[in-house]
Design a protein around this motif. Structure first.
Motif, PDB file in Angstrom:
ATOM      1  N   TYR A 281     132.254  51.341  86.193  1.00 48.70           N
ATOM      2  CA  TYR A 281     132.741  51.234  87.558  1.00 48.70           C
ATOM      3  C   TYR A 281     132.062  52.325  88.377  1.00 48.70           C
ATOM      4  O   TYR A 281     131.636  53.356  87.844  1.00 48.70           O
ATOM      5  N   TYR A 282     131.947  52.065  89.663  1.00 53.36           N
ATOM      6  CA  TYR A 282     131.356  53.074  90.533  1.00 53.36           C
ATOM      7  C   TYR A 282     131.815  52.837  91.961  1.00 53.36           C
ATOM      8  O   TYR A 282     132.270  51.742  92.305  1.00 53.36           O
ATOM      9  N   ASN A 283     131.677  53.884  92.760  1.00 58.28           N
ATOM     10  CA  ASN A 283     131.994  53.794  94.182  1.00 58.28           C
ATOM     11  C   ASN A 283     130.680  53.493  94.912  1.00 58.28           C
ATOM     12  O   ASN A 283     129.792  54.337  94.980  1.00 58.28           O
ATOM     13  N   ALA A 284     130.576  52.283  95.421  1.00 61.47           N
ATOM     14  CA  ALA A 284     129.315  51.837  96.007  1.00 61.47           C
ATOM     15  C   ALA A 284     128.899  52.682  97.205  1.00 61.47           C
ATOM     16  O   ALA A 284     127.713  52.827  97.488  1.00 61.47           O
ATOM     17  N   ARG A 285     129.888  53.252  97.889  1.00 59.52           N
ATOM     18  CA  ARG A 285     129.546  54.043  99.090  1.00 59.52           C
ATOM     19  C   ARG A 285     129.069  55.432  98.726  1.00 59.52           C
ATOM     20  O   ARG A 285     128.374  56.075  99.502  1.00 59.52           O
ATOM     21  N   LEU A 286     129.464  55.897  97.550  1.00 61.43           N
ATOM     22  CA  LEU A 286     129.200  57.305  97.238  1.00 61.43           C
ATOM     23  C   LEU A 286     128.119  57.513  96.179  1.00 61.43           C
ATOM     24  O   LEU A 286     127.468  58.554  96.173  1.00 61.43           O
ATOM     25  N   THR A 287     127.952  56.556  95.279  1.00 60.88           N
ATOM     26  CA  THR A 287     127.069  56.822  94.146  1.00 60.88           C
ATOM     27  C   THR A 287     125.607  56.807  94.555  1.00 60.88           C
ATOM     28  O   THR A 287     125.177  55.992  95.372  1.00 60.88           O
ATOM     29  N   SER A 288     124.840  57.724  93.954  1.00 63.70           N
ATOM     30  CA  SER A 288     123.400  57.736  94.167  1.00 63.70           C
ATOM     31  C   SER A 288     122.683  57.244  92.905  1.00 63.70           C
ATOM     32  O   SER A 288     121.471  57.308  92.800  1.00 63.70           O
ATOM     33  N   ASP A 289     123.486  56.765  91.949  1.00 59.59           N
ATOM     34  CA  ASP A 289     122.944  56.304  90.678  1.00 59.59           C
ATOM     35  C   ASP A 289     122.355  54.900  90.851  1.00 59.59           C
ATOM     36  O   ASP A 289     123.084  53.943  91.046  1.00 59.59           O
ATOM     37  N   THR A 290     121.033  54.800  90.782  1.00 56.56           N
ATOM     38  CA  THR A 290     120.404  53.495  90.990  1.00 56.56           C
ATOM     39  C   THR A 290     120.576  52.594  89.779  1.00 56.56           C
ATOM     40  O   THR A 290     120.637  51.371  89.915  1.00 56.56           O
ATOM     41  N   TRP A 291     120.681  53.195  88.595  1.00 56.16           N
ATOM     42  CA  TRP A 291     120.805  52.374  87.384  1.00 56.16           C
ATOM     43  C   TRP A 291     122.093  51.575  87.416  1.00 56.16           C
ATOM     44  O   TRP A 291     122.120  50.382  87.121  1.00 56.16           O
ATOM     45  N   ILE A 292     123.194  52.248  87.771  1.00 54.59           N
ATOM     46  CA  ILE A 292     124.482  51.565  87.680  1.00 54.59           C
ATOM     47  C   ILE A 292     124.563  50.420  88.681  1.00 54.59           C
ATOM     48  O   ILE A 292     125.302  49.461  88.480  1.00 54.59           O
ATOM     49  N   ARG A 293     123.786  50.504  89.738  1.00 56.78           N
ATOM     50  CA  ARG A 293     123.798  49.411  90.712  1.00 56.78           C
ATOM     51  C   ARG A 293     123.115  48.154  90.172  1.00 56.78           C
ATOM     52  O   ARG A 293     123.216  47.086  90.780  1.00 56.78           O
ATOM     53  N   THR A 294     122.410  48.300  89.042  1.00 54.21           N
ATOM     54  CA  THR A 294     121.775  47.123  88.441  1.00 54.21           C
ATOM     55  C   THR A 294     122.749  46.335  87.573  1.00 54.21           C
ATOM     56  O   THR A 294     122.442  45.220  87.160  1.00 54.21           O
ATOM     57  N   ARG A 295     123.912  46.912  87.305  1.00 57.37           N
ATOM     58  CA  ARG A 295     124.883  46.197  86.470  1.00 57.37           C
ATOM     59  C   ARG A 295     125.520  45.060  87.266  1.00 57.37           C
ATOM     60  O   ARG A 295     125.660  45.131  88.494  1.00 57.37           O
ATOM     61  N   THR A 296     125.944  44.044  86.536  1.00 56.74           N
ATOM     62  CA  THR A 296     126.561  42.881  87.188  1.00 56.74           C
ATOM     63  C   THR A 296     128.003  43.192  87.554  1.00 56.74           C
ATOM     64  O   THR A 296     128.805  43.532  86.683  1.00 56.74           O
ATOM     65  N   ILE A 297     128.296  43.080  88.834  1.00 54.20           N
ATOM     66  CA  ILE A 297     129.664  43.348  89.301  1.00 54.20           C
ATOM     67  C   ILE A 297     130.553  42.148  88.986  1.00 54.20           C
ATOM     68  O   ILE A 297     130.209  41.002  89.268  1.00 54.20           O
ATOM     69  N   VAL A 298     131.707  42.459  88.399  1.00 54.66           N
ATOM     70  CA  VAL A 298     132.665  41.408  88.064  1.00 54.66           C
ATOM     71  C   VAL A 298     133.739  41.321  89.135  1.00 54.66           C
ATOM     72  O   VAL A 298     134.145  40.235  89.550  1.00 54.66           O
ATOM     73  N   THR A 299     134.229  42.498  89.569  1.00 52.21           N
ATOM     74  CA  THR A 299     135.273  42.502  90.581  1.00 52.21           C
ATOM     75  C   THR A 299     135.255  43.836  91.314  1.00 52.21           C
ATOM     76  O   THR A 299     134.724  44.822  90.808  1.00 52.21           O
ATOM     77  N   VAL A 300     135.808  43.823  92.512  1.00 51.73           N
ATOM     78  CA  VAL A 300     135.925  45.041  93.311  1.00 51.73           C
ATOM     79  C   VAL A 300     137.406  45.285  93.571  1.00 51.73           C
ATOM     80  O   VAL A 300     138.111  44.399  94.058  1.00 51.73           O
ATOM     81  N   ILE A 301     137.857  46.475  93.209  1.00 53.23           N
ATOM     82  CA  ILE A 301     139.263  46.833  93.452  1.00 53.23           C
ATOM     83  C   ILE A 301     139.261  48.144  94.224  1.00 53.23           C
ATOM     84  O   ILE A 301     138.851  49.177  93.694  1.00 53.23           O
ATOM     85  N   GLY A 302     139.688  48.091  95.464  1.00 58.92           N
ATOM     86  CA  GLY A 302     139.685  49.288  96.291  1.00 58.92           C
ATOM     87  C   GLY A 302     138.263  49.779  96.504  1.00 58.92           C
ATOM     88  O   GLY A 302     137.363  49.022  96.876  1.00 58.92           O
TER      89      GLY A 302
END
Lengths: 431, 258
Positions: free
Chosen positions: B231-252
C-alpha cells in the motif's frame, strides 16, 4: 557605561556557555550516532555470515537426503533443512539492502522450507523421495551454493545487495496453514488460503441490485443511506458499499458474479458488554439462518472489546465442514451484528460426496496418544495443504489438564494434526 | 525644583545619553541593546533544537489502559506528591487517571488525563519509548503480536478510516502468508526498509483503541484489500517502483496493490 559593559559581558558569557553546551551535546550525539551505525553494520554482517553458514549446511543436507535409507534419518535431515531455511529467511529479512532486492532470496528460502514440509508429510504417509524429488534436491543444493557465494561477496563490501532469484524453487507449493491457527483463533479458522475466489454459482449483479442485496443483508430497518465506494477486483470482482446505519457505519462488499456478501465491517466501537455471550451467539446464528447459509454450527467464539466473534462451520450429514467457515461479529452493547467474514465459506462451500469413514469412532479414539483421556469424538472435514481430508476430531484431556484436539484421518488412521486449546482473557485459542 | 519661585518641570533627559555623552546619535544605545537581545534570541533559537531534540524525538504519551515501566514511574511520582495512594502497580487505571487529572489541574496543565511530555516534565520524569504496553488483553504470546500490529497500524494509518486501518493490518498478515516475505508478524514489520515508521521510531508510540481493534479484526480474518501485499499514499510517495504495482482498491489515502 560600566553597567552597559557589564551587561554585554554577561550576555557574551551566557551565550558562550550555551554554545559550549550545544557543542558538547552535538559531539555526544555524533559519537552515539557513530556507535549505532557501527552496531547496525555489525548486525548486518552477522546476518550475512550467518545466512551464508546456514546455506552451507543446507547445501550439504539437501545432497545427503536422497542417500539416507532410514526413515528416522530422513525425517531428522528434513527437520534440519526446515530449520536452516527458516534461519536464512530470518537473517535475510534484517539486511539493509531493502526489501525488494531480497524478495527473491527470501522466497527461495521459504520455498525450501515448504518443500521440506511436503517431503516430511510424504514420508509420514509411507511415501518415498522420488527421482524427480532427487533432481529437485540437487538443483536446490546448487542454488544454495550460488546464493552463499553472493552473500559472502556482499559481506566483504556490505554495499547494496542484489540477488537474482535462484533457480530450482518449487513454484507450486503452498505454505501449510499453520501460523494463523497457531495464534489467535479457533481450529482451522483461516480455512484453505486461496488468493482468488473461485467462480461462484448464481447470476451477475449490477450496482443497483448489489445495493439492494447489501441493504437486505444489513437489515432495512437499520439502513439510512448507502453509497457505492469502489469496485475492487480481488479476491473477486466486488461492489463495495458504505452504509450509514442507525447504530454504525458499515462497509459491505458484494460479489459481482453472484451477489453474495463477502464481508461486512463496522467502524463503531462497543461501549460495554451489556448482553451475555450466549445471547449474542444466538443472535449470530439467527442472522446466518435468516440469510440462507444453511445448516451451520458454532465452533469457537472470542470476546474482545465489547464484541463477540463467533466462528460457524457448515454442517453436512452431521459432518462439520471446517473449510466452510463464516465469522460473525456481534456488538455486545447493542445486540446487532456488526461484522461478517465469509471468504472461506465462499471459497470452499459446496455439497460434498463424503465417503463413509473406514475407521470407526472407537478406532479413532484409540489412535490418540495413550497419555490423553478422550472426552469426545466427531466427524469433520479439515483443510490440508493441498485439499482437505475427512477426519475424526478427538477431544482429549492431557495429563496436566490441558485440552487437545487430535485429528485422525478417517480413511487411513494417520494422525493428521494436533491442536492445543489455550485459555486467554478473551476466549479459548488454539495452537 | 523651583527657580525664581516657579516650579520648573524639566523633560527627563534620556538616561543613557546623559551617562554617555560620547555615544553618538540619540538612538544608538537603545538600538545596540535591541540588537544584542535580537542576537541572543537568534542564537537561542538555533541552539534550542540541539539542546532539547533528544527529549522531543521520543515523545511517549500514556493514557488509561496502558501498562508498563513508564506507568510505574508516573505512579511513583504521583504517590510521592500525594496525588495517589497505594502501590505503583504499573496499570493506568481509574485511580491513576484521577490523580493525573488532579495533578494537571493544579499545575496549570491541560487536564486531559494523558501523561505526555509536558505532564511528564512537570512530574520531573522522562518517558522513554518502549516503557509501556497498550491495553490489548489476552495471553502473553497473543498480546505481543496483537500489540505490535496495533502499533504499526497506529503509526501508519491512525488518520485513516477504521476500514483503512484494518486494511493496513491485513497487508501485514498477507505478507506473513506470502512466501515472498518473512513468516512472522515481527519479521514482516521489522523487515529492513519495509515500513518507514520502524526506521523513524514512530512505531514505538502507544496505539489508540481504534487501531487495537483494527489489528484484532485483521487477525480474526477481515481483509478489505482482498489479499494485497502493498500500500502507498499516491500523493506523498516518491517511490517509482511501488507505482508499478497493480492497484486493487483505494481506501482513504492509501492505494492497495499486489
Amino acid at each position: 557605561m560600566r553597567r552597559e559593559n557589564r551587561r554585554a559581558w554577561i550576555s557574551v558569557a551566557v551565550l558562550s556557555v550555551l554554545l559550549y553546551i550545544a557543542t558538547a551535546r552535538a559531539i555526544q550525539q555524533g559519537a552515539r550516532a557513530e556507535q549505532l551505525a557501527e552496531a547496525a553494520d555489525a548486525a548486518s554482517r552477522r546476518a550475512l555470515y550467518e545466512s551464508a553458514e546456514l546455506l552451507g549446511g543446507l547445501q550439504g543436507n539437501l545432497l545427503k537426503l536422497p542417500a539416507c535409507a532410514s526413515l528416522a534419518q530422513k525425517q531428522g535431515l528434513l527437520a534440519d533443512i526446515s530449520r536452516q531455511a527458516f534461519g536464512v529467511e530470518e537473517n535475510l529479512a534484517v539486511l539493509p539492502a531493502g526489501a525488494r532486492s531480497l524478495e527473491g532470496a527470501i522466497k527461495f528460502a521459504n520455498q525450501i522450507e515448504d518443500y521440506a514440509a511436503v517431503l516430511i508429510t510424504t514420508l509420514a504417509d509411507g511415501g518415498e523421495i522420488s527421482e524427480a524429488d532427487q533432481e529437485q534436491l540437487g538443483a536446490l543444493s546448487e542454488s544454495c551454493r550460488e546464493l552463499q557465494l553472493q552473500l559472502l561477496g556482499s559481506a566483504e563490501s556490505l554495499g547494496p545487495v542484489s540477488f537474482a532469484a535462484p533457480a530450482g524453487g518449487n513454484e507450486t507449493q503452498e505454505p501449510s496453514v499453520q501460523y494463523p491457527s497457531l495464534i489467535y483463533d479457533g481450529p482451522f479458522s483461516d480455512g484453505a488460503q486461496t488468493p482468488l475466489l473461485p467462480a461462484q454459482g448464481g447470476s451477475p449483479v449490477g450496482a443497483a441490485e448489489a445495493e439492494a442485496i447489501a441493504r437486505a443483508y444489513i437489515g432495512e430497518e437499520r439502513v439510512r443511506g448507502v453509497t457505492l465506494t469502489g469496485e475492487p477486483t480481488r479476491p473477486a470482482p466486488c461492489w463495495e458499499f458504505e452504509a450509514d446505519c442507525t447504530d454504525a457505519r458499515l462497509s459491505v462488499s458484494v460479489l459481482k458474479g453472484s451477489g453474495q456478501v463477502l464481508y461486512m465491517l463496522s467502524d463503531t466501537a462497543s461501549a460495554a458488554e451489556r448482553l451475555p455471550a450466549q445471547e449474542c451467539a444466538d443472535i449470530a446464528a439467527q442472522f446466518l439462518e435468516a440469510r440462507g447459509y444453511g445448516p451451520m454450527q458454532p465452533t469457537y467464539s472470542s470476546r474482545e472489546e465489547g464484541f463477540l466473534t463467533v466462528n460457524f462451520a457448515a454442517v453436512q450429514d452431521n459432518v462439520l465442514l471446517y473449510p466452510d467457515l463464516v465469522k460473525v461479529e456481534v456488538n455486545m452493547e447493542t445486540g446487532l451484528v456488526s461484522g461478517v467474514e465469509a471468504r472461506n465459506y465462499l471459497a470452499n462451500h459446496a455439497a460434498r460426496a463424503l465417503p463413509a469413514p473406514a475407521l470407526s469412532r472407537e478406532d479413532a479414539a484409540a489412535r490418540a496418544s495413550s497419555a490423553l483421556t478422550v472426552d469426545g469424538v466427531r466427524l469433520c472435514v479439515i483443510p490440508t495443504s493441498p485439499g482437505e481430508r475427512l477426519a475424526w476430531e478427538v477431544t482429549a484431556i492431557g495429563p496436566n489438564g490441558g485440552v487437545f484436539l487430535v485429528y485422525i484421518d478417517a480413511q487411513t488412521g494417520a494422525e493428521l494434526t494436533i491442536l492445543r486449546l489455550v485459555e486467554t482473557d478473551s476466549g479459548t485459542k488454539t495452537e | 525644583m523651583r527657580e525664581n519661585g516657579r516650579a520648573i518641570t524639566r523633560s527627563p533627559a534620556p538616561a543613557r545619553e546623559k551617562m554617555c555623552p560620547m555615544a553618538g546619535s540619540r538612538s544608538s544605545a537603545p538600538a545596540r541593546k535591541k540588537s544584542q537581545r535580537a542576537a541572543a534570541l537568534v542564537l537561542l533559537a538555533l541552539l534550542a533544537p540541539v539542546l532539547v531534540c533528544p527529549a522531543a524525538s521520543a515523545a511517549v504519551v500514556l493514557e488509561l489502559g496502558d501498562r508498563g515501566d513508564n506507568v510505574v514511574k508516573v505512579q511513583k511520582r504521583l504517590i510521592k506528591f500525594d496525588y495517589l495512594s497505594g502501590d505503583a502497580d504499573g496499570i493506568f487505571g481509574a485511580d491513576t487517571l484521577a490523580a493525573v487529572l488532579l495533578f494537571q489541574r493544579r499545575n496549570g496543565l491541560t487536564a486531559d488525563g494523558r501523561v505526555g511530555p509536558a505532564t511528564a516534565a512537570a512530574l520531573g520524569i522522562t518517558l522513554p519509548a518502549g516503557g509501556s504496553a497498550s491495553a490489548a488483553s489476552g495471553s502473553a504470546y497473543l498480546s505481543a503480536d496483537h500489540r505490535l500490529l496495533s502499533k504499526l497500524v497506529y503509526a501508519e494509518a491512525r488518520g485513516e478510516s477504521y476500514k483503512g486501518q484494518v486494511a493496513v493490518a491485513a497487508v501485514v498478515l498477507n505478507r506473513v502468508a506470502s512466501s515472498e516475505f518473512p513468516n512472522t508478524i515481527t519479521g514482516v514489520i521489522y523487515q529492513s526498509g519495509a515500513f518507514s515508521c520502524v526506521s523513524n521510531g514512530s512505531i514505538n508510540n502507544t496505539p489508540d483503541a481504534s487501531c487495537i481493534r483494527a489489528a484484532r479484526e485483521a487477525l480474526n480474518g477481515w481483509d478489505p484489500t482482498g489479499g494485497c501485499l502493498y500500500y502507498y499514499n499516491a500523493r506523498l510517495t516518491s517511490d517509482t517502483w511501488i507505482r508499478t504495482r497493480t492497484i486493487v482498491t483505494v481506501i482513504g489515502n492509501h492505494s492497495f496493490a499486489i
